[in-house]
Design an enzyme around this catalytic site. Structure first.
Site, PDB file in Angstrom:
ATOM      1  CB  CYS A 264      39.732  29.909  54.858  1.00 44.01           C
ATOM      2  SG  CYS A 264      39.498  30.070  53.083  1.00 44.01           S
TER       3      CYS A 264
ATOM      4  CG  HIS B 231      43.971  30.406  55.606  1.00 40.42           C
ATOM      5  ND1 HIS B 231      43.778  29.201  54.964  1.00 40.42           N
ATOM      6  CD2 HIS B 231      43.310  31.349  54.862  1.00 40.42           C
ATOM      7  CE1 HIS B 231      43.022  29.402  53.895  1.00 40.42           C
ATOM      8  NE2 HIS B 231      42.743  30.694  53.801  1.00 40.42           N
TER       9      HIS B 231
ATOM     10  CG  ASN C 146      42.944  29.482  50.020  1.00 38.10           C
ATOM     11  OD1 ASN C 146      42.653  28.589  50.823  1.00 38.10           O
ATOM     12  ND2 ASN C 146      42.428  30.690  50.093  1.00 38.10           N
TER      13      ASN C 146
HETATM   14  C1  LIG Z   1      43.750  38.173  44.968  1.00 40.06           C
HETATM   15  C2  LIG Z   1      45.098  38.822  45.147  1.00 40.06           C
HETATM   16  C3  LIG Z   1      46.203  37.829  44.908  1.00 40.06           C
HETATM   17  C4  LIG Z   1      45.235  39.960  44.127  1.00 40.06           C
HETATM   18  O1  LIG Z   1      46.495  40.602  44.308  1.00 40.06           O
HETATM   19  P1  LIG Z   1      46.598  42.204  44.192  1.00 40.06           P
HETATM   20  O2  LIG Z   1      48.014  42.537  44.347  1.00 40.06           O
HETATM   21  O3  LIG Z   1      45.635  42.768  45.195  1.00 40.06           O
HETATM   22  O4  LIG Z   1      46.145  42.421  42.720  1.00 40.06           O
HETATM   23  P2  LIG Z   1      44.925  43.291  42.144  1.00 40.06           P
HETATM   24  O5  LIG Z   1      43.655  42.542  42.350  1.00 40.06           O
HETATM   25  O6  LIG Z   1      44.984  44.684  42.684  1.00 40.06           O
HETATM   26  O7  LIG Z   1      45.302  43.306  40.620  1.00 40.06           O
HETATM   27  C5  LIG Z   1      46.456  43.985  40.159  1.00 40.06           C
HETATM   28  C6  LIG Z   1      46.542  43.828  38.641  1.00 40.06           C
HETATM   29  O8  LIG Z   1      46.851  42.447  38.330  1.00 40.06           O
HETATM   30  C7  LIG Z   1      45.887  41.942  37.410  1.00 40.06           C
HETATM   31  N1  LIG Z   1      45.678  40.528  37.704  1.00 40.06           N
HETATM   32  C8  LIG Z   1      44.790  39.979  38.565  1.00 40.06           C
HETATM   33  N2  LIG Z   1      44.919  38.639  38.539  1.00 40.06           N
HETATM   34  C9  LIG Z   1      45.917  38.349  37.682  1.00 40.06           C
HETATM   35  C10 LIG Z   1      46.516  37.158  37.241  1.00 40.06           C
HETATM   36  N3  LIG Z   1      46.132  35.956  37.693  1.00 40.06           N
HETATM   37  N4  LIG Z   1      47.524  37.226  36.353  1.00 40.06           N
HETATM   38  C11 LIG Z   1      47.943  38.398  35.877  1.00 40.06           C
HETATM   39  N5  LIG Z   1      47.406  39.572  36.250  1.00 40.06           N
HETATM   40  C12 LIG Z   1      46.400  39.551  37.134  1.00 40.06           C
HETATM   41  C13 LIG Z   1      44.650  42.781  37.666  1.00 40.06           C
HETATM   42  O9  LIG Z   1      43.815  42.771  36.518  1.00 40.06           O
HETATM   43  C14 LIG Z   1      45.230  44.127  37.923  1.00 40.06           C
HETATM   44  O10 LIG Z   1      45.565  44.733  36.702  1.00 40.06           O
HETATM   45  P3  LIG Z   1      45.388  46.332  36.485  1.00 40.06           P
HETATM   46  O11 LIG Z   1      46.296  46.941  37.489  1.00 40.06           O
HETATM   47  O12 LIG Z   1      45.799  46.512  35.075  1.00 40.06           O
HETATM   48  O13 LIG Z   1      43.947  46.596  36.763  1.00 40.06           O
HETATM   49  C15 LIG Z   1      45.217  39.404  46.565  1.00 40.06           C
HETATM   50  O14 LIG Z   1      44.392  40.538  46.698  1.00 40.06           O
HETATM   51  C16 LIG Z   1      44.875  38.419  47.614  1.00 40.06           C
HETATM   52  O15 LIG Z   1      45.586  37.476  47.831  1.00 40.06           O
HETATM   53  N6  LIG Z   1      43.792  38.669  48.378  1.00 40.06           N
HETATM   54  C17 LIG Z   1      43.432  37.871  49.522  1.00 40.06           C
HETATM   55  C18 LIG Z   1      43.262  36.434  49.249  1.00 40.06           C
HETATM   56  C19 LIG Z   1      41.881  36.082  48.880  1.00 40.06           C
HETATM   57  O16 LIG Z   1      41.088  36.924  48.556  1.00 40.06           O
HETATM   58  N7  LIG Z   1      41.569  34.823  48.946  1.00 40.06           N
HETATM   59  C20 LIG Z   1      40.261  34.400  48.670  1.00 40.06           C
HETATM   60  C21 LIG Z   1      39.658  33.558  49.708  1.00 40.06           C
HETATM   61  S1  LIG Z   1      40.482  33.399  51.237  1.00 40.06           S
END
Ligand SMILES: CC(C)(COP(=O)(O)OP(=O)(O)OC[C@H]1O[C@@H](n2cnc3c(N)ncnc32)[C@H](O)[C@@H]1OP(=O)(O)O)[C@@H](O)C(=O)NCCC(=O)NCCS
Length: 354
Positions: free
Chosen positions: A111, A248, A278
């Site tokens: 990225c 980004h 993204n």
């Molecule tokens: C990936 C991302 C959106 C997840 O958001 P988050 O708020 O951290 O969510 P979590 O991973 O803690 O998941 C929270 C809950 O939502 C659920 N969940 C995850 N994806 C889901 C989706 N697409 N739809 C519905 N629920 C979802 C999880 O299972 C979890 O459920 P639980 O609490 O019952 O276990 C966030 O962490 C993020 O943006 N990270 C950085 C970006 C990234 O990694 N990019 C990749 C490359 S740059």
């Protein structure tokens, strides 16, 4: 002193779209979760190759600068989803745009790739090695998506953006830059089963994108804000000197956290994650192009940009825009027509993931 002025900008957004509601038909998710947690409402899926996306974006950027491929000395393609590894994808873009006198090279910093490439091409111009470069970022991130995994399936999209850099005596272009890599944490974001580490005769699974979202989230906010601070002091600028932030686009909440830490108001921040998700290296290239198109970037704007990606690479850049914010000419370059919907395009991959 030689500078590398940005004289052209262009993008290529593939037409087929998948909205959050459509995505919830194939994976257990919903629009409410995706839009509140990430800011994403839709993403594009490409019906063509990475090279074709890069070619069209580059053709628009060339016309915008009033140049043709023959004027170009270097084609630098930032991508982590190349069409082909050998020959490199940049060589096909070079051929397609008629830049037959140019060097052509792919660069992969995930990225952060566009800002890494911008730094590289700028340095070559400043050193007097070349006069004009196409810096293009193009990705087909949906190729890597495992459509059975809701955590990653909702985040990514395809697209391309490009800029033209030209040697200039005017102090503009990339005036401050900082790139780095926290390799100790490289395992928290990676693509499995890709590259020569894999057993080519018995691959142990598909090339899926694997990541620890929460950890990346925290490191992204910290890494990008600190890199911005570094670049500001390097360029001897105060926060209120920044006219536009082009971050980004990985998660709207990451963008807002950086914005808060840098104390930058909403009206100065370029956001298009809602439309495209993204697109890895391409996010900043597309966002910069749209920031000019929608008038956010004005003559002589001070632009701050920051990125974070697999590696874990990070980068921040201070770009001084020139006088011109309108294209010298327009290109009629376009992708071949797409006859399928977004869901139809990914249907074979969805089936394979089940
Ligand atoms: C990936 C991302 C959106 C997840 O958001 P988050 O708020 O951290 O969510 P979590 O991973 O803690 O998941 C929270 C809950 O939502 C659920 N969940 C995850 N994806 C889901 C989706 N697409 N739809 C519905 N629920 C979802 C999880 O299972 C979890 O459920 P639980 O609490 O019952 O276990 C966030 O962490 C993020 O943006 N990270 C950085 C970006 C990234 O990694 N990019 C990749 C490359 S740059």
């Amino acid at each position: 002193m030689i500078y590398a002025k940005i004289t052209g900008w262009g993008k290529c957004i593939p037409p087929a779209e998948i909205t959050n509601d459509e995505l919830s038909q194939i994976v257990e998710t919903n629009d409410e979760w995706i839009s509140t947690r990430t800011g994403i409402r839709s993403r594009r899926v490409s019906h063509v190759t990475t090279a074709q996306l890069a070619t069209v974006a580059s053709q628009h950027a060339l016309a915008c600068a009033g140049l043709t491929g023959k004027d170009i000395d270097l084609v630098l393609l930032a991508t982590c989803s190349p069409s082909t590894m050998v020959a490199n994808t940049a060589s096909l873009v070079q051929k397609n745009i008629g830049a037959t006198g140019a060097a052509a090279c792919d660069t992969n910093a995930a990225c952060s790739g566009f800002l890494y490439a911008l730094q590289n091409a700028t340095a070559q111009i400043q050193a007097g090695m070349i006069k004009r470069a196409v810096v293009v970022a193009a990705e087909r991130m949906t190729w890597y998506v495992n459509w059975a995994k809701r955590d990653s399936a909702v985040l990514f999209g395809d697209g391309a953006g490009a800029v033209i850099l030209e040697a200039s005596a005017e102090p503009c272009g990339l005036l401050g830059t900082k790139t780095g890599c926290d390799s100790g944490d490289r395992d928290i974001l990676h693509i499995a089963n890709y590259g020569t580490d894999m057993d080519k005769y018995q691959p142990s699974g598909p090339s899926d994108l694997l990541f620890e979202g929460r950890e990346i989230f925290k490191r992204a906010v910290k890494g990008m804000s600190e890199a911005c601070d570094d670049v500001l002091s390097q360029a001897n600028l105060q926060l209120n000197d920044i006219d536009v932030l082009v971050p980004h686009q990985a998660n709207l909440r990451i963008i807002q956290a950086i914005q808060q830490r840098l104390d930058i108001s909403d009206d100065k921040v370029m956001v298009n994650i809602d439309k495209y998700g993204n697109t890895s290296a391409a996010t900043i290239a597309i966002a910069l192009c749209e920031a000019v198109e929608n008038g956010l970037v004005k003559p002589h704007s001070n632009i701050m940009s920051a990125a974070f990606g697999a590696g874990l690479t990070w980068a921040a850049s201070y770009i001084k825009w020139g006088e011109r914010v309108t294209p010298i000419a327009l290109s009629d370059a376009a992708l071949p027509p797409c006859t399928q919907s977004g869901l139809e395009l990914i249907a074979p991959a969805v089936k394979a993931c089940q």
